[in-house]
Design a protein around this motif. Structure first.
Motif, PDB file in Angstrom:
ATOM      1  N   GLY A 104       0.818  -1.216   0.000  1.00 47.81           N
ATOM      2  CA  GLY A 104       0.000   0.000   0.000  1.00 47.81           C
ATOM      3  C   GLY A 104       0.843   1.252   0.000  1.00 47.81           C
ATOM      4  N   ALA A 105       1.924   1.258   0.800  1.00 46.41           N
ATOM      5  CA  ALA A 105       2.800   2.432   0.845  1.00 46.41           C
ATOM      6  C   ALA A 105       3.500   2.644  -0.494  1.00 46.41           C
ATOM      7  CB  ALA A 105       3.830   2.268   1.959  1.00 46.41           C
ATOM      8  N   ALA A 106       3.966   1.550  -1.110  1.00 47.08           N
ATOM      9  CA  ALA A 106       4.616   1.677  -2.418  1.00 47.08           C
ATOM     10  C   ALA A 106       3.627   2.182  -3.467  1.00 47.08           C
ATOM     11  CB  ALA A 106       5.204   0.332  -2.849  1.00 47.08           C
ATOM     12  N   SER A 107       2.402   1.667  -3.436  1.00 47.27           N
ATOM     13  CA  SER A 107       1.384   2.117  -4.386  1.00 47.27           C
ATOM     14  C   SER A 107       1.046   3.588  -4.171  1.00 47.27           C
ATOM     15  CB  SER A 107       0.114   1.273  -4.241  1.00 47.27           C
ATOM     16  OG  SER A 107       0.391  -0.073  -4.515  1.00 47.27           O
ATOM     17  N   ALA A 108       0.952   3.984  -2.909  1.00 43.91           N
ATOM     18  CA  ALA A 108       0.681   5.392  -2.614  1.00 43.91           C
ATOM     19  C   ALA A 108       1.829   6.271  -3.096  1.00 43.91           C
ATOM     20  CB  ALA A 108       0.459   5.583  -1.114  1.00 43.91           C
ATOM     21  N   GLY A 109       3.071   5.776  -2.940  1.00 44.52           N
ATOM     22  CA  GLY A 109       4.220   6.521  -3.437  1.00 44.52           C
ATOM     23  C   GLY A 109       4.189   6.691  -4.941  1.00 44.52           C
ATOM     24  N   VAL A 110       3.831   5.625  -5.657  1.00 40.44           N
ATOM     25  CA  VAL A 110       3.724   5.704  -7.113  1.00 40.44           C
ATOM     26  C   VAL A 110       2.636   6.706  -7.492  1.00 40.44           C
ATOM     27  CG1 VAL A 110       3.048   4.433  -9.186  1.00 40.44           C
ATOM     28  CG2 VAL A 110       4.640   3.402  -7.564  1.00 40.44           C
ATOM     29  N   GLY A 111       1.508   6.642  -6.793  1.00 47.75           N
ATOM     30  CA  GLY A 111       0.425   7.578  -7.079  1.00 47.75           C
ATOM     31  C   GLY A 111       0.830   9.020  -6.824  1.00 47.75           C
ATOM     32  N   LEU A 112       1.567   9.250  -5.733  1.00 51.12           N
ATOM     33  CA  LEU A 112       2.029  10.605  -5.421  1.00 51.12           C
ATOM     34  C   LEU A 112       3.004  11.113  -6.477  1.00 51.12           C
ATOM     35  CD1 LEU A 112       2.105  12.971  -3.426  1.00 51.12           C
ATOM     36  CD2 LEU A 112       3.964  11.787  -2.245  1.00 51.12           C
ATOM     37  N   ILE A 113       3.934  10.254  -6.878  1.00 53.76           N
ATOM     38  CA  ILE A 113       4.918  10.657  -7.898  1.00 53.76           C
ATOM     39  C   ILE A 113       4.212  10.959  -9.219  1.00 53.76           C
ATOM     40  CG2 ILE A 113       6.860   9.844  -9.291  1.00 53.76           C
ATOM     41  CD1 ILE A 113       7.689   8.188  -6.771  1.00 53.76           C
ATOM     42  N   GLU A 114       3.301  10.073  -9.631  1.00 50.20           N
ATOM     43  CA  GLU A 114       2.601  10.280 -10.890  1.00 50.20           C
ATOM     44  C   GLU A 114       1.704  11.519 -10.812  1.00 50.20           C
ATOM     45  OE1 GLU A 114       1.132   9.779 -14.777  1.00 50.20           O
ATOM     46  OE2 GLU A 114       2.981   9.211 -13.759  1.00 50.20           O
ATOM     47  N   GLY A 115       1.059  11.723  -9.686  1.00 47.30           N
ATOM     48  CA  GLY A 115       0.239  12.922  -9.517  1.00 47.30           C
ATOM     49  C   GLY A 115       1.061  14.189  -9.596  1.00 47.30           C
ATOM     50  N   THR A 116       2.239  14.159  -8.967  1.00 48.24           N
ATOM     51  CA  THR A 116       3.133  15.320  -9.023  1.00 48.24           C
ATOM     52  C   THR A 116       3.603  15.566 -10.454  1.00 48.24           C
ATOM     53  OG1 THR A 116       3.870  14.869  -6.772  1.00 48.24           O
ATOM     54  CG2 THR A 116       5.262  16.294  -8.103  1.00 48.24           C
ATOM     55  N   ARG A 117       3.943  14.488 -11.157  1.00 49.77           N
ATOM     56  CA  ARG A 117       4.382  14.632 -12.555  1.00 49.77           C
ATOM     57  C   ARG A 117       3.279  15.264 -13.404  1.00 49.77           C
ATOM     58  NH1 ARG A 117       3.982  12.456 -17.567  1.00 49.77           N
ATOM     59  NH2 ARG A 117       2.333  11.050 -16.894  1.00 49.77           N
ATOM     60  N   ARG A 118       2.072  14.791 -13.241  1.00 50.49           N
ATOM     61  CA  ARG A 118       0.959  15.339 -14.029  1.00 50.49           C
ATOM     62  C   ARG A 118       0.706  16.809 -13.676  1.00 50.49           C
ATOM     63  NH1 ARG A 118      -2.733  11.534 -16.531  1.00 50.49           N
ATOM     64  NH2 ARG A 118      -1.852   9.448 -16.353  1.00 50.49           N
ATOM     65  N   PHE A 119       0.839  17.138 -12.395  1.00 53.44           N
ATOM     66  CA  PHE A 119       0.633  18.528 -11.994  1.00 53.44           C
ATOM     67  C   PHE A 119       1.695  19.434 -12.600  1.00 53.44           C
ATOM     68  CE2 PHE A 119       1.548  22.041  -9.058  1.00 53.44           C
ATOM     69  CZ  PHE A 119       0.315  22.694  -9.092  1.00 53.44           C
ATOM     70  N   VAL A 120       2.965  18.972 -12.565  1.00 56.65           N
ATOM     71  CA  VAL A 120       4.046  19.769 -13.159  1.00 56.65           C
ATOM     72  C   VAL A 120       3.822  19.943 -14.661  1.00 56.65           C
ATOM     73  CG1 VAL A 120       6.519  19.790 -13.664  1.00 56.65           C
ATOM     74  CG2 VAL A 120       5.733  19.193 -11.376  1.00 56.65           C
ATOM     75  N   LEU A 121       3.429  18.873 -15.346  1.00 57.90           N
ATOM     76  CA  LEU A 121       3.165  18.986 -16.785  1.00 57.90           C
ATOM     77  C   LEU A 121       1.982  19.910 -17.061  1.00 57.90           C
ATOM     78  CD1 LEU A 121       3.710  15.337 -18.082  1.00 57.90           C
ATOM     79  CD2 LEU A 121       5.315  17.255 -18.052  1.00 57.90           C
ATOM     80  N   TRP A 122       0.982  19.877 -16.205  1.00 58.77           N
ATOM     81  CA  TRP A 122      -0.162  20.780 -16.361  1.00 58.77           C
ATOM     82  C   TRP A 122       0.275  22.233 -16.210  1.00 58.77           C
ATOM     83  CZ3 TRP A 122      -2.544  23.958 -12.606  1.00 58.77           C
ATOM     84  CH2 TRP A 122      -3.745  24.552 -13.022  1.00 58.77           C
ATOM     85  N   ARG A 123       1.157  22.483 -15.219  1.00 59.07           N
ATOM     86  CA  ARG A 123       1.659  23.849 -15.016  1.00 59.07           C
ATOM     87  C   ARG A 123       2.511  24.297 -16.207  1.00 59.07           C
ATOM     88  NH1 ARG A 123      -0.311  27.496 -12.339  1.00 59.07           N
ATOM     89  NH2 ARG A 123       1.691  28.412 -11.810  1.00 59.07           N
ATOM     90  N   ILE A 124       3.316  23.397 -16.751  1.00 55.21           N
ATOM     91  CA  ILE A 124       4.116  23.726 -17.934  1.00 55.21           C
ATOM     92  C   ILE A 124       3.191  24.079 -19.106  1.00 55.21           C
ATOM     93  CG2 ILE A 124       5.669  22.750 -19.673  1.00 55.21           C
ATOM     94  CD1 ILE A 124       6.983  21.139 -17.398  1.00 55.21           C
ATOM     95  N   ALA A 125       2.151  23.268 -19.304  1.00 52.19           N
ATOM     96  CA  ALA A 125       1.213  23.520 -20.398  1.00 52.19           C
ATOM     97  C   ALA A 125       0.492  24.852 -20.192  1.00 52.19           C
ATOM     98  CB  ALA A 125       0.203  22.386 -20.505  1.00 52.19           C
ATOM     99  N   GLN A 126       0.108  25.164 -18.957  1.00 54.20           N
ATOM    100  CA  GLN A 126      -0.558  26.440 -18.682  1.00 54.20           C
ATOM    101  C   GLN A 126       0.357  27.616 -19.006  1.00 54.20           C
ATOM    102  OE1 GLN A 126      -3.852  26.846 -17.773  1.00 54.20           O
ATOM    103  NE2 GLN A 126      -3.847  24.658 -18.231  1.00 54.20           N
ATOM    104  N   GLY A 127       1.635  27.484 -18.635  1.00 52.76           N
ATOM    105  CA  GLY A 127       2.600  28.535 -18.977  1.00 52.76           C
ATOM    106  C   GLY A 127       2.774  28.682 -20.476  1.00 52.76           C
ATOM    107  N   ARG A 128       2.798  27.538 -21.178  1.00 45.83           N
ATOM    108  CA  ARG A 128       2.932  27.561 -22.636  1.00 45.83           C
ATOM    109  C   ARG A 128       1.725  28.255 -23.275  1.00 45.83           C
ATOM    110  NH1 ARG A 128       3.385  21.923 -24.234  1.00 45.83           N
ATOM    111  NH2 ARG A 128       5.531  22.093 -23.538  1.00 45.83           N
ATOM    112  N   TYR A 129       0.515  27.910 -22.789  1.00 41.20           N
ATOM    113  CA  TYR A 129      -0.691  28.550 -23.326  1.00 41.20           C
ATOM    114  C   TYR A 129      -0.706  30.049 -23.050  1.00 41.20           C
ATOM    115  CZ  TYR A 129      -2.435  23.776 -23.776  1.00 41.20           C
ATOM    116  OH  TYR A 129      -2.593  22.459 -24.108  1.00 41.20           O
TER     117      TYR A 129
END
Length: 201
Positions: free
Chosen positions: A155-180
């Motif tokens: 469960g902890a490893a899965s939560a870690g993967v989810g946190l990392i992937e969520g952070t990655r998606r958030f960073v990419l969303w912020r990059i896209a917002q800046g690009r727009y």
């Protein structure tokens, strides 16, 4: 894998934007964290949980004692609970009035739910008591503790993967917002001249 391919592809591409390279680096960092950090978190959590649960197993086995109970008589079944959310496991067992001798040597009696298919007067069954002879739950065993520890680590490893992937998606969303936002600014500057031949010359 796409992160590595993306970094290699954008390395010397003249159309490469800074955000393209940043996206690839973010994806590569996320992949590295998922492959390294998440398993480490899972293993550490498993070990810490196992140590805590095994300590609890030892304490419970020291504090709880198996004794032999004897059925005095079977009690009438409690009314059935129609709500499966509130029904408990004890409803599946027959309740009996039983007697037993506690670890202190004193005779005890009480209502219990023995693990017997057909409890009859005089039938014997095992139950667990504390030092004073009061009925307690069965102590946790080592196999169950290990299973719970592994599940906690997973469960902890899965939560870690989810946190990392969520952070990655958030960073990419912020990059896209800046690009727009930069595109909007560029269109705002080019807008008055767009479509007019010779405008601005």
């Amino acid at each position: 894998m796409r992160a590595i391919v993306g970094l290699w592809r954008w390395r010397h591409n003249p159309l490469r934007r800074g955000t393209d390279l940043l996206e690839s680096w973010v994806a590569l960092a996320a992949l590295a964290l998922i492959l390294v950090a998440a398993p480490v978190v899972g293993v550490v959590t498993t070990e810490l949980t196992r140590d805590a649960l095994l300590a609890s197993v030892r304490e419970q086995h020291e504090a709880r004692h198996p004794v032999v109970g004897t059925v005095v008589r079977k009690l009438s079944a409690p009314p059935l609970d129609p709500d499966p959310e509130t029904s408990s496991a004890r409803d599946a067992h027959s309740r009996v009035l039983a007697r037993w001798t506690g670890p202190d040597g004193a005779e005890r009696s009480g209502v219990v739910a023995p693990d017997l298919d057909a409890p009859a007067p005089g039938a014997h069954f095992r139950l667990w008591t504390d030092e004073r002879g009061r009925v307690v739950g069965r102590p946790l065993d080592t196999a169950t503790a290990n299973t719970h520890a592994v599940l906690a680590g997973f469960g902890a490893a899965s939560a870690g993967v989810g946190l990392i992937e969520g952070t990655r998606r958030f960073v990419l969303w912020r990059i896209a917002q800046g690009r727009y936002a930069r595109w909007d600014q560029a269109w705002g500057r080019a807008g008055p001249d767009w479509g007019r031949t010779g405008a601005g010359s």
